[in-house]
Design an enzyme around this catalytic site. Sequence first.
Site, PDB file in Angstrom:
ATOM      1  CD  GLU A  98      10.932   7.694 -15.464  1.00 52.40           C
ATOM      2  OE1 GLU A  98      11.449   7.417 -14.369  1.00 52.40           O
ATOM      3  OE2 GLU A  98      10.886   8.850 -15.918  1.00 52.40           O
ATOM      4  CB  CYS A 138      12.675   1.366 -10.404  1.00 50.60           C
ATOM      5  SG  CYS A 138      11.221   2.361 -10.068  1.00 50.60           S
TER       6      CYS A 138
HETATM    7  P1  NAD Z   1      13.653  -5.153 -19.083  1.00 50.27           P
HETATM    8  O1  NAD Z   1      14.518  -4.036 -19.508  1.00 50.27           O
HETATM    9  O2  NAD Z   1      14.157  -6.537 -19.235  1.00 50.27           O
HETATM   10  O3  NAD Z   1      12.265  -5.119 -19.875  1.00 50.27           O
HETATM   11  C1  NAD Z   1      11.421  -3.990 -19.863  1.00 50.27           C
HETATM   12  C2  NAD Z   1      10.589  -3.985 -21.131  1.00 50.27           C
HETATM   13  O4  NAD Z   1      11.455  -3.694 -22.230  1.00 50.27           O
HETATM   14  C3  NAD Z   1       9.949  -5.336 -21.433  1.00 50.27           C
HETATM   15  O5  NAD Z   1       8.671  -5.127 -21.977  1.00 50.27           O
HETATM   16  C4  NAD Z   1      10.902  -5.911 -22.478  1.00 50.27           C
HETATM   17  O6  NAD Z   1      10.290  -6.872 -23.300  1.00 50.27           O
HETATM   18  C5  NAD Z   1      11.272  -4.653 -23.253  1.00 50.27           C
HETATM   19  N1  NAD Z   1      12.518  -4.739 -24.035  1.00 50.27           N
HETATM   20  C6  NAD Z   1      13.635  -5.443 -23.733  1.00 50.27           C
HETATM   21  N2  NAD Z   1      14.574  -5.250 -24.676  1.00 50.27           N
HETATM   22  C7  NAD Z   1      14.043  -4.397 -25.605  1.00 50.27           C
HETATM   23  C8  NAD Z   1      14.512  -3.812 -26.819  1.00 50.27           C
HETATM   24  N3  NAD Z   1      15.727  -4.078 -27.282  1.00 50.27           N
HETATM   25  N4  NAD Z   1      13.689  -2.988 -27.495  1.00 50.27           N
HETATM   26  C9  NAD Z   1      12.472  -2.685 -27.030  1.00 50.27           C
HETATM   27  N5  NAD Z   1      11.957  -3.229 -25.894  1.00 50.27           N
HETATM   28  C10 NAD Z   1      12.738  -4.063 -25.187  1.00 50.27           C
HETATM   29  O7  NAD Z   1      13.245  -4.852 -17.582  1.00 50.27           O
HETATM   30  P2  NAD Z   1      12.397  -5.747 -16.606  1.00 50.27           P
HETATM   31  O8  NAD Z   1      13.244  -6.874 -16.118  1.00 50.27           O
HETATM   32  O9  NAD Z   1      11.077  -6.065 -17.223  1.00 50.27           O
HETATM   33  O10 NAD Z   1      12.118  -4.706 -15.420  1.00 50.27           O
HETATM   34  C11 NAD Z   1      12.995  -4.478 -14.386  1.00 50.27           C
HETATM   35  C12 NAD Z   1      13.804  -3.217 -14.614  1.00 50.27           C
HETATM   36  O11 NAD Z   1      12.947  -2.103 -14.800  1.00 50.27           O
HETATM   37  C13 NAD Z   1      14.672  -2.863 -13.424  1.00 50.27           C
HETATM   38  O12 NAD Z   1      15.936  -2.430 -13.869  1.00 50.27           O
HETATM   39  C14 NAD Z   1      13.921  -1.718 -12.776  1.00 50.27           C
HETATM   40  O13 NAD Z   1      14.714  -0.850 -11.995  1.00 50.27           O
HETATM   41  C15 NAD Z   1      13.369  -1.035 -13.966  1.00 50.27           C
HETATM   42  N6  NAD Z   1      12.235  -0.205 -13.553  1.00 50.27           N
HETATM   43  C16 NAD Z   1      12.385   1.161 -13.567  1.00 50.27           C
HETATM   44  C17 NAD Z   1      11.341   1.970 -13.121  1.00 50.27           C
HETATM   45  C18 NAD Z   1      11.464   3.469 -13.092  1.00 50.27           C
HETATM   46  O14 NAD Z   1      10.443   4.138 -12.960  1.00 50.27           O
HETATM   47  N7  NAD Z   1      12.652   4.031 -13.210  1.00 50.27           N
HETATM   48  C19 NAD Z   1      10.162   1.382 -12.669  1.00 50.27           C
HETATM   49  C20 NAD Z   1      10.056  -0.009 -12.672  1.00 50.27           C
HETATM   50  C21 NAD Z   1      11.096  -0.795 -13.134  1.00 50.27           C
END
Ligand code: NAD
Length: 492
Positions: free
Chosen positions: A258, A292
């Site tokens: 997501e 999001c």
């Molecule tokens: P992010 O991608 O920086 O981090 C999300 C999670 O992924 C964190 O726990 C992070 O530590 C982990 N992560 C990062 N790199 C990784 C890797 N290489 N391997 C495994 N895990 C890893 O996102 P964020 O800044 O925390 O959140 C914001 C983003 O999330 C926005 O783009 C938003 O649109 C998206 N989002 C999507 C939805 C949806 O339902 N589509 C809902 C909420 C947020």
Amino acid sequence: MSSQATASRSETSITHLRLFVGGAWSDGRGPRLTVVSPATGEVVATGPSATPAQVTRAIETAAHAFRSYAGVPLYERADLCHAVAAALRRRRDEAARDLAIEQGKPLAEARIEVTIAAEMFEAAGEDMKRLTGEVLPSADATRQIFVVREPIGVVGVVTPWNFPMTIPAEYLSACLAAGNTMVWKPASYTPVSAQHMAECFVEAGVPDGVLNLVLGPGSSVGEVLATHPTVTALGVTGSSATGETIARTAGMKRLLLELGGNGPAIVAEDADLRRAIPRIATGCFANAGQICDSTERILVHERLHDAVVDGLVEAARGVRLGASLAEDATMGPLNNEDTAAKVDRHLAEARRNGAHVLVGGGRAPDHATPLYYEPTVIDGVTADMLLNREETFGPLAPILTFASDEEAVALANDTDLGLVAGVFTRDIARANFYAQSLQAGIVNVNESPTYWQPHTPFGGYAGTRSGLGRLGGKHTIMELTQTKTVVVDIAP
Ligand code: NAD
């Protein structure tokens, strides 16, 4: 626009960050994590993160627990879901206060978030009871064919900071209901909420090893989860870049991703502005635009341009920016500096290229941290600007103008993200045209892109960078279970 309430010293009820593996709390042995409240700038919690070896141990623990948990009768698993929900409801005020302090959103929104998380556990328990299989017609009279659903195994859950309770609850509730075990890595900005959630599992009597919580960076802790062969499925909510990195390394794991959104709100020439303007404003400024499915851009028919601009400027002026615990605040600070810097960058690029800010436009002065961002309306945005093409994730209402429905669709689809869209029109044929033409997983008619109900299938349109699969009620359970076909020779 600015709340008078000053940020009083705010402490979270949990200050020591720990891991939860195999039913026991323990300290990590990796680099130290520190949680700083975006509202006050104060350090509110700290503790060591997990090492890769500790993550591996958590995965092995979850695999061991799966052997027995998969066999727990489904009505007992449903009872566990209800017990977690009851624990969340009991600690709602305490967990919501901590969530508001570490995430930055107003307390009232945090309370709603914890309540929705509880509802998700209740719904998952009941959805699981109603999940059916199939008995298929058979070409052979001596063979009967059943299609059943089984748990999928150890699920790695990776979650962001914008909704630190509800987003994890979507995955964890489905896993608990379906008979999976979990290793969960929350965002390092919001681990306090994760500890509250794990404590609810303890209070609910969930067997040891079913939920395991590991803290630390995505690049180490998250990577172990994404690549370890014992993890059979990954539920990841985060940015598109993170989702793509994980998809490249995860191999044959089941993926539920997501990811980012860039939701357009389209105001067609016959729109009812009394409905459209307040709904769009809510979509832009709720959670300071860090959703999001935020309303990321507003496409307005040229004839309604002035009225929409005036309405949104008024709505932005009505937002009360303040510390999360200030009772009168309707919008809090952004969660972190990376997010604020991206908003700065997108705004600066738009201004350089001729867009003009009508209200707001930068960091709000006179607050406890530089993360308070002014609710902003910016007009004259064009198709090529970052504000139109990429996810911004801040409290902005960027306005673009169009002359025909076809042009609006082209603008709306001119992004590699396809999560949500909204269209305002009084004409059913026009609504239908947009619903069919927009490349988004969700199209809301006479609602902003941000309108959402938790049980509806939510996810990215195929071919875009918004993700894979669908979250939401029974859809999450379907993604996190597997199909087994059983053929029985019934000949005497
Ligand atoms: P992010 O991608 O920086 O981090 C999300 C999670 O992924 C964190 O726990 C992070 O530590 C982990 N992560 C990062 N790199 C990784 C890797 N290489 N391997 C495994 N895990 C890893 O996102 P964020 O800044 O925390 O959140 C914001 C983003 O999330 C926005 O783009 C938003 O649109 C998206 N989002 C999507 C939805 C949806 O339902 N589509 C809902 C909420 C947020």
